[in-house]
Design a protein around this motif. Structure first.
Motif, PDB file in Angstrom:
ATOM      1  N   PHE A  36       0.831  -1.204   0.000  1.00  0.00           N
ATOM      2  CA  PHE A  36       0.000   0.000   0.000  1.00  0.00           C
ATOM      3  C   PHE A  36       0.866   1.255   0.000  1.00  0.00           C
ATOM      4  O   PHE A  36       0.636   2.188  -0.773  1.00  0.00           O
ATOM      5  CB  PHE A  36      -0.930   0.008   1.213  1.00  0.00           C
ATOM      6  CG  PHE A  36      -1.607   1.324   1.429  1.00  0.00           C
ATOM      7  CD1 PHE A  36      -2.641   1.733   0.605  1.00  0.00           C
ATOM      8  CD2 PHE A  36      -1.186   2.173   2.436  1.00  0.00           C
ATOM      9  CE1 PHE A  36      -3.256   2.964   0.778  1.00  0.00           C
ATOM     10  CE2 PHE A  36      -1.801   3.403   2.635  1.00  0.00           C
ATOM     11  CZ  PHE A  36      -2.834   3.797   1.798  1.00  0.00           C
ATOM     12  N   LEU A  37       1.861   1.289   0.868  1.00  0.00           N
ATOM     13  CA  LEU A  37       2.712   2.472   0.947  1.00  0.00           C
ATOM     14  C   LEU A  37       3.519   2.705  -0.324  1.00  0.00           C
ATOM     15  O   LEU A  37       3.824   3.852  -0.664  1.00  0.00           O
ATOM     16  CB  LEU A  37       3.652   2.361   2.154  1.00  0.00           C
ATOM     17  CG  LEU A  37       2.959   2.433   3.514  1.00  0.00           C
ATOM     18  CD1 LEU A  37       3.948   2.130   4.621  1.00  0.00           C
ATOM     19  CD2 LEU A  37       2.316   3.800   3.712  1.00  0.00           C
ATOM     20  N   ALA A  38       3.855   1.629  -1.020  1.00  0.00           N
ATOM     21  CA  ALA A  38       4.627   1.747  -2.247  1.00  0.00           C
ATOM     22  C   ALA A  38       3.756   2.028  -3.474  1.00  0.00           C
ATOM     23  O   ALA A  38       4.266   2.343  -4.541  1.00  0.00           O
ATOM     24  CB  ALA A  38       5.438   0.470  -2.482  1.00  0.00           C
ATOM     25  N   SER A  39       2.441   1.954  -3.305  1.00  0.00           N
ATOM     26  CA  SER A  39       1.534   2.135  -4.443  1.00  0.00           C
ATOM     27  C   SER A  39       1.083   3.594  -4.561  1.00  0.00           C
ATOM     28  O   SER A  39       1.329   4.416  -3.683  1.00  0.00           O
ATOM     29  CB  SER A  39       0.306   1.240  -4.288  1.00  0.00           C
ATOM     30  OG  SER A  39      -0.539   1.751  -3.264  1.00  0.00           O
ATOM     31  N   LYS A  40       0.373   3.880  -5.646  1.00  0.00           N
ATOM     32  CA  LYS A  40      -0.197   5.209  -5.828  1.00  0.00           C
ATOM     33  C   LYS A  40      -1.260   5.518  -4.774  1.00  0.00           C
ATOM     34  O   LYS A  40      -1.500   6.680  -4.452  1.00  0.00           O
ATOM     35  CB  LYS A  40      -0.799   5.349  -7.225  1.00  0.00           C
ATOM     36  CG  LYS A  40       0.234   5.516  -8.322  1.00  0.00           C
ATOM     37  CD  LYS A  40      -0.402   5.876  -9.630  1.00  0.00           C
ATOM     38  CE  LYS A  40      -0.574   7.302  -9.877  1.00  0.00           C
ATOM     39  NZ  LYS A  40       0.407   8.250 -10.124  1.00  0.00           N
ATOM     40  N   ASP A  41      -1.883   4.489  -4.221  1.00  0.00           N
ATOM     41  CA  ASP A  41      -2.901   4.697  -3.183  1.00  0.00           C
ATOM     42  C   ASP A  41      -2.316   5.340  -1.933  1.00  0.00           C
ATOM     43  O   ASP A  41      -3.021   6.024  -1.202  1.00  0.00           O
ATOM     44  CB  ASP A  41      -3.565   3.379  -2.805  1.00  0.00           C
ATOM     45  CG  ASP A  41      -4.411   2.807  -3.918  1.00  0.00           C
ATOM     46  OD1 ASP A  41      -4.905   3.597  -4.755  1.00  0.00           O
ATOM     47  OD2 ASP A  41      -4.576   1.583  -3.964  1.00  0.00           O
ATOM     48  N   GLY A  42      -1.044   5.121  -1.659  1.00  0.00           N
ATOM     49  CA  GLY A  42      -0.411   5.671  -0.476  1.00  0.00           C
ATOM     50  C   GLY A  42       0.356   6.945  -0.728  1.00  0.00           C
ATOM     51  O   GLY A  42       1.072   7.419   0.151  1.00  0.00           O
ATOM     52  N   GLN A  43       0.197   7.532  -1.907  1.00  0.00           N
ATOM     53  CA  GLN A  43       1.031   8.686  -2.263  1.00  0.00           C
ATOM     54  C   GLN A  43       0.721   9.942  -1.453  1.00  0.00           C
ATOM     55  O   GLN A  43       1.551  10.835  -1.355  1.00  0.00           O
ATOM     56  CB  GLN A  43       0.910   8.997  -3.750  1.00  0.00           C
ATOM     57  CG  GLN A  43      -0.430   9.555  -4.174  1.00  0.00           C
ATOM     58  CD  GLN A  43      -0.515   9.749  -5.671  1.00  0.00           C
ATOM     59  OE1 GLN A  43       0.444   9.520  -6.392  1.00  0.00           O
ATOM     60  NE2 GLN A  43      -1.669  10.164  -6.142  1.00  0.00           N
ATOM     61  N   PHE A  44      -0.443  10.032  -0.846  1.00  0.00           N
ATOM     62  CA  PHE A  44      -0.810  11.236  -0.115  1.00  0.00           C
ATOM     63  C   PHE A  44      -0.395  11.167   1.362  1.00  0.00           C
ATOM     64  O   PHE A  44      -0.512  12.137   2.088  1.00  0.00           O
ATOM     65  CB  PHE A  44      -2.320  11.481  -0.247  1.00  0.00           C
ATOM     66  CG  PHE A  44      -2.710  12.914  -0.011  1.00  0.00           C
ATOM     67  CD1 PHE A  44      -2.331  13.913  -0.896  1.00  0.00           C
ATOM     68  CD2 PHE A  44      -3.448  13.264   1.097  1.00  0.00           C
ATOM     69  CE1 PHE A  44      -2.680  15.229  -0.674  1.00  0.00           C
ATOM     70  CE2 PHE A  44      -3.813  14.583   1.328  1.00  0.00           C
ATOM     71  CZ  PHE A  44      -3.425  15.567   0.438  1.00  0.00           C
ATOM     72  N   LEU A  45       0.077  10.005   1.818  1.00  0.00           N
ATOM     73  CA  LEU A  45       0.556   9.870   3.194  1.00  0.00           C
ATOM     74  C   LEU A  45       1.980  10.390   3.278  1.00  0.00           C
ATOM     75  O   LEU A  45       2.875   9.894   2.615  1.00  0.00           O
ATOM     76  CB  LEU A  45       0.538   8.409   3.638  1.00  0.00           C
ATOM     77  CG  LEU A  45      -0.818   7.793   3.914  1.00  0.00           C
ATOM     78  CD1 LEU A  45      -0.652   6.333   4.281  1.00  0.00           C
ATOM     79  CD2 LEU A  45      -1.525   8.523   5.024  1.00  0.00           C
TER      80      LEU A  45
END
Length: 62
Positions: A36-45
Motif C-alpha cells: 500500500f505504501l509503495a503504491s499510488k494509493d499511499g502517495q498522499f501519506l
C-alpha cells in the motif's frame, strides 16, 4: 514456508499479547502494508507512522 511455521513447538512460543490474539505473519500482515505504501494509493501519506502490530500499541497504554 511462512516464518511463523519456523518458531518451534507451541510450548516454546509465548502466547501473543496483542488485541487480535495471534501473531502476525510477514506474508499476510506486513506485506500488504508495504505494498500500500509503495503504491499510488499511499502517495498522499507523508510524515505518518503506521504501526502494523495487531493492536499491541493499544495494550501498551494500560
Amino acid at each position: 514456508m511462512p516464518v511463523a511455521d519456523t518458531w518451534g513447538t507451541a510450548a516454546d512460543v509465548p502466547a501473543p499479547t496483542n488485541v487480535l490474539g495471534r501473531y502476525g505473519s510477514p506474508e499476510e500482515d506486513i506485506a500488504p502494508v508495504v505494498l500500500f505504501l509503495a503504491s499510488k494509493d499511499g502517495q498522499f501519506l507523508t510524515g505518518y507512522s503506521l504501526t502494523p502490530d495487531g493492536g499491541q500499541i493499544i495494550d501498551s497504554a494500560r
